[in-house]
Design a protein around this motif. Sequence first.
Motif, PDB file in Angstrom:
ATOM      1  N   GLY A  38      51.116  25.206  97.870  1.00 57.18           N
ATOM      2  CA  GLY A  38      52.131  25.936 100.067  1.00 57.18           C
ATOM      3  C   GLY A  38      50.416  25.403 100.242  1.00 57.18           C
ATOM      4  N   ASP A  39      50.611  26.131 101.658  1.00 62.37           N
ATOM      5  CA  ASP A  39      49.167  25.489 102.404  1.00 62.37           C
ATOM      6  C   ASP A  39      48.090  26.649 101.997  1.00 62.37           C
ATOM      7  OD1 ASP A  39      49.911  28.147 103.493  1.00 62.37           O
ATOM      8  OD2 ASP A  39      50.837  27.271 105.244  1.00 62.37           O
ATOM      9  N   ASN A  40      47.968  27.600 100.913  1.00 60.15           N
ATOM     10  CA  ASN A  40      46.668  28.311 100.730  1.00 60.15           C
ATOM     11  C   ASN A  40      46.245  27.401  99.357  1.00 60.15           C
ATOM     12  OD1 ASN A  40      45.215  30.286  99.391  1.00 60.15           O
ATOM     13  ND2 ASN A  40      46.816  31.877 100.307  1.00 60.15           N
ATOM     14  N   LYS A  41      45.059  26.686  99.250  1.00 52.59           N
ATOM     15  CA  LYS A  41      44.185  26.206  98.664  1.00 52.59           C
ATOM     16  C   LYS A  41      43.780  27.191  97.497  1.00 52.59           C
ATOM     17  CE  LYS A  41      40.397  23.714  97.262  1.00 52.59           C
ATOM     18  NZ  LYS A  41      40.656  22.934  95.882  1.00 52.59           N
ATOM     19  N   ALA A  42      43.524  28.073  97.612  1.00 49.06           N
ATOM     20  CA  ALA A  42      42.910  29.207  96.724  1.00 49.06           C
ATOM     21  C   ALA A  42      44.603  29.407  95.155  1.00 49.06           C
ATOM     22  CB  ALA A  42      42.719  30.357  97.819  1.00 49.06           C
ATOM     23  N   VAL A  43      45.624  29.503  96.857  1.00 49.43           N
ATOM     24  CA  VAL A  43      47.309  29.604  94.897  1.00 49.43           C
ATOM     25  C   VAL A  43      47.060  28.917  94.989  1.00 49.43           C
ATOM     26  CG1 VAL A  43      49.648  29.990  95.846  1.00 49.43           C
ATOM     27  CG2 VAL A  43      48.072  32.069  97.583  1.00 49.43           C
ATOM     28  N   ASN A  44      46.889  27.522  95.427  1.00 48.70           N
ATOM     29  CA  ASN A  44      47.716  26.086  94.968  1.00 48.70           C
ATOM     30  C   ASN A  44      46.444  26.324  93.642  1.00 48.70           C
ATOM     31  OD1 ASN A  44      49.088  25.494  96.709  1.00 48.70           O
ATOM     32  ND2 ASN A  44      48.102  24.347  97.424  1.00 48.70           N
ATOM     33  N   ASP A  45      45.313  26.408  93.426  1.00 47.47           N
ATOM     34  CA  ASP A  45      44.915  26.494  92.906  1.00 47.47           C
ATOM     35  C   ASP A  45      44.926  26.813  91.213  1.00 47.47           C
ATOM     36  OD1 ASP A  45      43.191  24.500  93.500  1.00 47.47           O
ATOM     37  OD2 ASP A  45      41.326  25.432  94.678  1.00 47.47           O
ATOM     38  N   LYS A  46      44.891  28.771  91.512  1.00 48.96           N
ATOM     39  CA  LYS A  46      45.737  28.978  90.855  1.00 48.96           C
ATOM     40  C   LYS A  46      47.497  28.510  89.528  1.00 48.96           C
ATOM     41  CE  LYS A  46      46.008  33.642  90.896  1.00 48.96           C
ATOM     42  NZ  LYS A  46      46.101  34.555  90.920  1.00 48.96           N
ATOM     43  N   GLU A  47      48.043  27.491  90.829  1.00 46.29           N
ATOM     44  CA  GLU A  47      49.325  27.611  90.157  1.00 46.29           C
ATOM     45  C   GLU A  47      48.628  26.209  89.103  1.00 46.29           C
ATOM     46  OE1 GLU A  47      52.456  27.731  90.233  1.00 46.29           O
ATOM     47  OE2 GLU A  47      52.012  30.027  91.665  1.00 46.29           O
ATOM     48  N   MET A  48      48.209  25.624  89.693  1.00 42.25           N
ATOM     49  CA  MET A  48      47.589  24.034  88.701  1.00 42.25           C
ATOM     50  C   MET A  48      47.255  24.833  87.841  1.00 42.25           C
ATOM     51  SD  MET A  48      48.774  21.770  90.501  1.00 42.25           S
ATOM     52  CE  MET A  48      48.444  20.179  89.756  1.00 42.25           C
ATOM     53  N   LYS A  49      46.088  25.865  87.563  1.00 42.73           N
ATOM     54  CA  LYS A  49      45.254  25.768  86.531  1.00 42.73           C
ATOM     55  C   LYS A  49      46.275  27.101  85.171  1.00 42.73           C
ATOM     56  CE  LYS A  49      41.757  28.657  85.036  1.00 42.73           C
ATOM     57  NZ  LYS A  49      41.238  30.261  84.842  1.00 42.73           N
ATOM     58  N   ALA A  50      47.575  27.452  86.128  1.00 42.24           N
ATOM     59  CA  ALA A  50      48.709  28.001  85.039  1.00 42.24           C
ATOM     60  C   ALA A  50      49.097  26.816  84.321  1.00 42.24           C
ATOM     61  CB  ALA A  50      48.751  28.406  85.734  1.00 42.24           C
TER      62      ALA A  50
END
Length: 156
Positions: free
Chosen positions: A103-115
Motif C-alpha cells: 500500500g502507501d505505507n513503506k514500513a508496512v510494505n517492508d514488513k510484507e516484503m520481508k515476510a
Amino acid sequence: MSYRKEKNKSLVGLNYSDYSSEKLQNLCTTVLDNGMHGLCFSPYEEGQKPGDIITESQIRRRLEIIAAYTKWIRSFSCTEGNDSIPKLAKEYGLKTLVGAWLGDNKAVNDKEMKALIELSKAGFVDIAAVGNEVMYRGDLSEAELLEYIQQFKTAV
C-alpha cells in the motif's frame, strides 16, 4: 478490491442471474465434487477484517473445509498471522500463490516484503504476487512497484 456489478453470479463470463437458488446450489455441488484448481483464501471469521490478527486455529479450520476440493490456494498478505497460511497449506498438501499486500505505507510494505521473502526461501511459496492491486488503488507508482518486484527477485 475490484468488483463489477455486471459480473454478479458469473463464472467465466457466463451470466447465472436467471438461475434459481436450487440450480445454483446444484451447480456449486457439481463443481465441488469435481474439485477446483484453486481458491482465493481468506481465514477471517465473522466480525474480523484485514488488520486483525489471524490465528493458526482459524486457518486450520478453513483449510480442513476446503483442502479436499482444491489443489491451490491464493493468500493476500504475509503479516498479522497470514504468514501461517502457506506453511499450513503445505501440511494439507496444497500449492500456494502467496501475496504481499502493498500500500502507501513503506514500513508496512517492508514488513510484507520481508515476510514474503522469508516464506519463499523456506519453500512455502510456489508463486509470489507482489503488490497485486497496488496500482489499481493508486497507492504506488509503476516505478515503485517495480522496485519491490526487483527486491523480491534479487532476494529469492
